[in-house]
Every structure is written in C-alpha cells, then in structure tokens.
Design an enzyme around this catalytic site. Structure first.
Site, PDB file in Angstrom:
ATOM      1  N   TYR A 144      -5.253   7.882   3.213  1.00 33.90           N
ATOM      2  CA  TYR A 144      -5.197   6.955   2.074  1.00 33.90           C
ATOM      3  C   TYR A 144      -4.398   5.737   2.490  1.00 33.90           C
ATOM      4  O   TYR A 144      -3.322   5.865   3.087  1.00 33.90           O
ATOM      5  CB  TYR A 144      -4.523   7.647   0.889  1.00 33.90           C
ATOM      6  CG  TYR A 144      -4.389   6.786  -0.353  1.00 33.90           C
ATOM      7  CD1 TYR A 144      -5.512   6.340  -1.047  1.00 33.90           C
ATOM      8  CD2 TYR A 144      -3.130   6.433  -0.856  1.00 33.90           C
ATOM      9  CE1 TYR A 144      -5.391   5.563  -2.190  1.00 33.90           C
ATOM     10  CE2 TYR A 144      -2.997   5.665  -2.001  1.00 33.90           C
ATOM     11  CZ  TYR A 144      -4.128   5.234  -2.664  1.00 33.90           C
ATOM     12  OH  TYR A 144      -4.011   4.465  -3.805  1.00 33.90           O
ATOM     13  N   ASP A 239      -0.539   2.850   9.538  1.00 42.26           N
ATOM     14  CA  ASP A 239      -0.059   2.831   8.155  1.00 42.26           C
ATOM     15  C   ASP A 239       1.151   3.766   8.104  1.00 42.26           C
ATOM     16  O   ASP A 239       1.010   4.987   8.056  1.00 42.26           O
ATOM     17  CB  ASP A 239      -1.175   3.299   7.221  1.00 42.26           C
ATOM     18  CG  ASP A 239      -0.720   3.377   5.769  1.00 42.26           C
ATOM     19  OD1 ASP A 239       0.504   3.318   5.527  1.00 42.26           O
ATOM     20  OD2 ASP A 239      -1.582   3.525   4.887  1.00 42.26           O
ATOM     21  N   LYS A 267       7.140   2.471   0.018  1.00 43.32           N
ATOM     22  CA  LYS A 267       8.017   3.569  -0.402  1.00 43.32           C
ATOM     23  C   LYS A 267       9.479   3.374  -0.005  1.00 43.32           C
ATOM     24  O   LYS A 267      10.214   2.694  -0.688  1.00 43.32           O
ATOM     25  CB  LYS A 267       7.471   4.889   0.143  1.00 43.32           C
ATOM     26  CG  LYS A 267       6.012   5.131  -0.315  1.00 43.32           C
ATOM     27  CD  LYS A 267       5.559   6.511   0.034  1.00 43.32           C
ATOM     28  CE  LYS A 267       4.065   6.702  -0.098  1.00 43.32           C
ATOM     29  NZ  LYS A 267       3.626   7.281  -1.329  1.00 43.32           N
TER      30      LYS A 267
HETATM   31  C1  LIG Z   1      -0.137   6.272   3.750  1.00 42.95           C
HETATM   32  C2  LIG Z   1      -0.191   5.448   2.501  1.00 42.95           C
HETATM   33  N1  LIG Z   1      -0.590   4.174   2.579  1.00 42.95           N
HETATM   34  C3  LIG Z   1      -0.639   3.381   1.494  1.00 42.95           C
HETATM   35  C4  LIG Z   1      -0.288   3.860   0.253  1.00 42.95           C
HETATM   36  C5  LIG Z   1      -0.328   2.964  -0.930  1.00 42.95           C
HETATM   37  O1  LIG Z   1       0.948   2.668  -1.347  1.00 42.95           O
HETATM   38  P1  LIG Z   1       1.247   2.240  -2.868  1.00 42.95           P
HETATM   39  O2  LIG Z   1       1.032   3.440  -3.704  1.00 42.95           O
HETATM   40  O3  LIG Z   1       2.668   1.771  -2.832  1.00 42.95           O
HETATM   41  O4  LIG Z   1       0.299   1.134  -3.198  1.00 42.95           O
HETATM   42  C6  LIG Z   1       0.142   5.182   0.130  1.00 42.95           C
HETATM   43  C7  LIG Z   1       0.513   5.724  -1.181  1.00 42.95           C
HETATM   44  O5  LIG Z   1       0.716   6.878  -1.373  1.00 42.95           O
HETATM   45  C8  LIG Z   1       0.176   6.004   1.286  1.00 42.95           C
HETATM   46  O6  LIG Z   1       0.559   7.281   1.219  1.00 42.95           O
END
Ligand SMILES: Cc1ncc(COP(=O)(O)O)c(C=O)c1O
Length: 428
Positions: A144, A239, A267
């Site tokens: 994700y 990511d 986060k």
């Molecule tokens: C690996 C990863 N990338 C991107 C995101 C997206 O972040 P946000 O929820 O702050 O938009 C998340 C959210 O859980 C994530 O786990």
C-alpha cells in the site's frame, strides 16, 4: 468489560461520517463487531470511552514508537502552541527537520515535507515520471502506498480487508500505467520490465511490506531490484512510511544496506501529527518546484506543530540507539512466546517479524507475498482479535496489518499478551 458507549458513538458517527470512520480499517469490518472509540492514551495503553484500558499494539499504525504522550514530544508541542500554529511562511524548524532527516537517512541530500504518506508517494511518483520522461510504474501486490489513483491497484491491507478488487473512480487510463506483480518474485519484475522497454519510470516497494501483515524481502530481492533499476534507467522508490526510523535510524536502507533513488516517509516523522515527506539526492530533488518544474505544494506542509513533534521524536531516536535494541528485543520475546504457545496448542501459525514489526498468520505455510497472506485463516484471526480485546489487548483489526511494538511496553504487558494467546481456543 462493556462497550456500550462505543457502540452508541459508532451509531451516531455513521450518520455523519461514511461508515462512521475517517479511515476504513478502523471500522472493524475485517474482524466484525463495533469499533472502540478512544478517549486517551498514555505510554503503552489506550483508554476507550467506556473507561476500558488496552495494551496497544497499533501505536497509531507506527508513530508512537516511544509510546503515547511521549514527554519530549508533548513538551515541544506545549511550547510551540504558545508561539504559533501556522504561518504559511518559511521557518527554521523546517530546515532543522530536513537537516536531521538528511543526517539520519543514507543517500539523500534534500527533503520536501508534505502532510501524509499518500501525498509523499503521489509526489515521489510524479517526480520519478518527470525525471525519467516515462509513465509506467511497477508496484507489488499487497503493498500500500496511500490512496492516490496510481497506487490503488492490488493495494494491500485496507482494500484486502474489504475485498475491493478495483476502485470505482480510478480511470482505466491511470490503472493501465500501474503494473503489479507478486512481492518477492524477481522474475515477474524482469518480465514486466522486458514487456515495457523504456516505459517504466519507477519501481515502488515497501522494503519490508507491512500491509499484508509483515512480509520481509527475500534474501537478495532488494539487491536484484536495485540492479534491474540500474540497468534499465528506472528509479527505485522505497516507501519507508512504515519502516522509516522504525527499523533503524536510517530505516530499511540502513538495515539492508541498499539505497533507493527516492524515499517516502510518513507516520513517525510527525511524532503523531499528520506529516509525510519525500527525499532524494540533490539532482533529483532540485527538479521539484520552485527550484524545478515538478509542481507540488501544500498550505500546511512543514507546519510548525508537526515539525516540532517530529523533530522531538526523531531526535530521541537519533540520540538513543538503545530504543531500537529494546523494541527489537521485546518483539523477539513476543515472537518466541507466541510461537511456543501456538505450537503447544497445535494451532498452525506463521509469525513474521522484522525489527519491531510483527504479524501473526494462522496458516501452516510461509507468508511471503499477498496470496500466501490471504490464504491464512482470517476467521481464526477475527476470533483471536476479539479474544485479545476482551483480555485488554488491542491488536490491529485486520489480519493484513502489522503490529507495531513500542518502547513503552513492559515485560508484564508482553506476558499478558502471551497469556491471552494461551487462553485462546478457536471455535470452528
Ligand atoms: C507503506 C505505506 N505507504 C503509504 C501510506 C499512506 O500513508 P497515509 O495514511 O499517511 O496517507 C501508508 C499508510 O498506512 C503505508 O503503510
């Protein structure tokens, strides 16, 4: 333990908020039942609106690595509140934050702050497309990267929890530019690159996947991705929204000793406030406006409160490597304890762990990608989740989510969690 107030609050919320929540997984649809409404949190514990106390294994999905209401963060916020909440003009706080991130993370020179992980990944992709002059993106099934259109293809926990295969509103033109293949399958990546010569701008990956449970990269997998990107002029995006500053001060790049071309964060870097960031070498980041033409902006980006909270937390992580030793050791203790308990009960289980990320899958096969994660017994996970909740242990409400271990957890908390596993008896 009663949840009457939470149930009532959820009914009210559903009248004014879609599904009663502002982010889908919170709704408990993956495990059934009514979500708990939280009121306060301190250290390792959550307190809900009914006054129940829970040991927290979500930790706001990662940021509360030092526990809730961590004093250096709350103190910085108290101080900042008395000065200003937002200017819409530059502050030294942003330079200090970027300098600290550059120092902690290998291979980057510049950082752009945004407001969420979604924004970070979306902006990183735009930048990669601009730098390479190519359109296509390779991502991995079960990873994700936020909810921007390009990433909502085979997109991990949230969508998997709700069994959403394709997302209405994402045009086929956008979806066609996103190529997905199984995590840990390097031949599938090679094939996609060969099938689309000179068209792939970027490969984006969670270097340790956290959105299909916790799935580590197979030995050599990240190295092979790096090599494919080098040979084919593709930019590698790590990511690190989950792994950044959690697995090590320099994130997964430090742990696996591989540098990506662009990194995304979220986060933890907000210390609990809404923040994201993307970062790269200077020659790439200089293409972002206003130094370059890749437009990306944000009214509240680099917000003073968020910078103070994030800076306080990252500074603590930078200055005390003992935090990583402690949380990794606690996670190992939990892993060993759960493995012993479940094997004693004859319950087949795959427990995946990297550093302070861990997940429990009720299956007798290894979990190495989305399909093997999805093949686990989700009904048993739901029972296990509710059993824990009744025992005062708050796990992620989906079998596709990683548990995050904090430095605030005590030995008693861990042992209570093992006792909850010991008293668990699944019904068919
Ligand atoms: C690996 C990863 N990338 C991107 C995101 C997206 O972040 P946000 O929820 O702050 O938009 C998340 C959210 O859980 C994530 O786990």
């Amino acid at each position: 333990m009663t949840n009457d107030k939470s149930i009532q609050l959820f009914e009210q919320a559903q009248k004014v908020i879609p599904g009663g929540v502002n982010s889908p997984v919170r709704a408990f649809k993956g495990v059934g039942g009514s979500p708990l409404f939280m009121n306060a949190a301190k250290g390792a514990y959550l307190f809900d609106e009914d006054g129940n106390k829970y040991i927290d294994y979500i930790n706001s999905w990662g940021p509360m690595i030092c526990g809730h209401s961590y004093e250096p963060v709350t103190e910085a916020l108290r101080d900042q509140v008395t000065k200003a909440l937002s200017f819409g003009a530059p502050t030294v706080l942003e330079t200090e934050m970027a300098t600290l991130i550059n120092k902690m993370v290998p291979g980057i020179d510049m950082v752009r702050m945004v407001n969420s992980g979604t924004e970070a990944c979306m902006s990183a992709l735009r930048l990669a497309r601009a730098v390479t002059g190519r359109n296509k993106l390779i991502k991995f099934e079960g990873c994700y990267h936020g909810h921007a259109d390009s990433f909502l293809v085979s997109a991990g926990s949230g969508l998997a929890t709700f069994n959403i295969q394709s997302v209405p509103g994402v045009t086929s033109a956008v979806a066609q530019d996103t190529l997905a293949c199984p995590y840990n399958d390097i031949d599938a990546v090679r094939q996609l690159v060969e099938q689309h010569p000179d068209q792939v701008a970027a490969i984006i990956i969670e270097p340790v996947a956290g959105n299909m449970g916790c799935v580590p990269p197979a030995p050599g997998f990240l190295e092979a991705l790096r090599e494919i990107c080098n040979v084919n002029g593709i930019l590698l995006i790590f990511d690190e929204v989950m792994t950044g500053f959690r697995l090590a001060p320099g994130g997964a790049q430090e742990v696996y000793n591989i540098n990506a071309d662009i990194l995304t964060f979220g986060k933890i870097i907000g210390g609990g406030l809404p923040v994201g960031a993307y970062a790269a070498r200077a020659e790439i980041m200089q293409q972002v406006a206003p130094s370059g033409k890749v437009y990306q902006a944000g009214t509240l980006s680099g917000n003073p409160l968020a910078m103070r909270a994030g800076f306080a937390l990252l500074s603590a992580l930078d200055q005390d490597p003992g935090i990583y030793e402690r949380i990794n050791e606690r996670t190992r203790y939990l892993h060993d304890g759960l493995a012993t308990v479940f094997s004693g009960k004859g319950i087949p289980v795959a427990i995946n762990r990297v550093g302070s990320m861990i997940s429990v899958h009720f299956t007798d096969k290894p979990v190495v990608d989305f399909n093997s994660s999805a093949a686990a017994d989700s009904k048993m996970f739901s029972q296990y989740f509710h059993h824990n909740l009744a025992m005062g242990v708050y796990l992620p409400p989906s079998a596709f989510e990683t548990w995050f271990i904090s430095d605030a957890l005590t030995q008693d908390d861990l042992d209570s969690t093992l006792e909850a596993a010991q008293s668990f008896s699944p019904t068919k």
